[in-house]
Design a protein around this motif. Structure first.
Motif, PDB file in Angstrom:
ATOM      1  N   GLN A  92       0.831  -1.201   0.000  1.00 12.73           N
ATOM      2  CA  GLN A  92       0.000   0.000   0.000  1.00 12.73           C
ATOM      3  C   GLN A  92       0.865   1.249   0.000  1.00 12.73           C
ATOM      4  N   ILE A  93       0.443   2.231  -0.766  1.00 15.10           N
ATOM      5  CA  ILE A  93       1.085   3.540  -0.742  1.00 15.10           C
ATOM      6  C   ILE A  93       0.204   4.460   0.089  1.00 15.10           C
ATOM      7  N   GLY A  94       0.797   5.073   1.087  1.00 14.62           N
ATOM      8  CA  GLY A  94       0.065   6.003   1.937  1.00 14.62           C
ATOM      9  C   GLY A  94       0.797   7.336   2.004  1.00 14.62           C
ATOM     10  N   CYS A  95       0.047   8.392   2.179  1.00 15.62           N
ATOM     11  CA  CYS A  95       0.617   9.729   2.345  1.00 15.62           C
ATOM     12  C   CYS A  95      -0.058  10.403   3.526  1.00 15.62           C
ATOM     13  N   VAL A  96       0.672  11.306   4.161  1.00 12.20           N
ATOM     14  CA  VAL A  96       0.115  12.129   5.235  1.00 12.20           C
ATOM     15  C   VAL A  96       0.355  13.590   4.893  1.00 12.20           C
ATOM     16  N   THR A  97      -0.422  14.444   5.500  1.00 13.39           N
ATOM     17  CA  THR A  97      -0.296  15.879   5.269  1.00 13.39           C
ATOM     18  C   THR A  97       0.971  16.397   5.935  1.00 13.39           C
ATOM     19  N   GLY A  98       1.834  17.022   5.141  1.00 19.53           N
ATOM     20  CA  GLY A  98       3.033  17.659   5.679  1.00 19.53           C
ATOM     21  C   GLY A  98       2.797  19.138   5.893  1.00 19.53           C
TER      22      GLY A  98
END
Length: 165
Positions: A92-98
């Motif tokens: 899975q590719i996940g991103c978070v708010t920077g």
């Protein structure tokens, strides 16, 4: 993404995010899809009257949440595309708010369908800059200029809570 799955959020199992999670019974269930131009990710949302800020205007925090969720999906979709992978493929590719930036241009009226149009402005390493425009009908009311950071979701959960995701 398969031809049968139009909405990117439909590819994510057990997504409990309040804004975009299919598994959150109280959430907004935002649905993002690729525009025919292949560049923009689009979502539409009609805020419920309980998300009113000033009389007859959408609460700014609601606009920020819409921009945050939709832009995050744009960042994740970008990473999947760059790796020539289907959205639901593993790992899975996940991103978070920077960094979440919102410029409010005009008041956003209640009772008008909002359209969000997000695109990748640039990417360096794990960071992806997304520009997300918010339209009330044909009127541009807000622009998000945000950075999302690609993360290992299991490592993130361990760092935040001391447990696996």
């Amino acid at each position: 993404m398969s031809q049968l799955t139009r909405y990117l959020q439909d590819t994510a199992a057990d997504n409990i995010c309040y804004g975009c999670g299919n598994s959150n019974p109280h959430g907004l269930h935002i649905k993002s899809f690729w525009h025919e131009d292949g560049v923009h990710l689009v979502a539409e949302h009609l805020p419920d009257s309980k998300y009113c800020g000033w009389p007859e205007l959408v609460y700014g925090g609601m606009i920020a949440m819409l921009v945050d969720c939709h832009s995050n999906w744009a960042a994740m979709a970008y990473h999947y595309r760059m790796e020539n992978r289907e959205m639901a493929s593993q790992p899975q590719i996940g991103c978070v708010t920077g960094d979440l930036g919102i410029k409010f241009i005009k008041p956003t009226p209640m009772g008008v369908l909002l359209t969000l149009r997000a695109k990748v402005e640039g990417s360096v390493g794990r960071k992806t800059r997304i520009i997300c425009e918010v339209y009330a009908g044909d009127v541009l009311t807000a622009v998000g200029d945000s950075v999302f950071v690609r993360v290992d979701t299991e490592q993130l959960a361990t760092a935040a809570h001391g447990s696996k995701a």
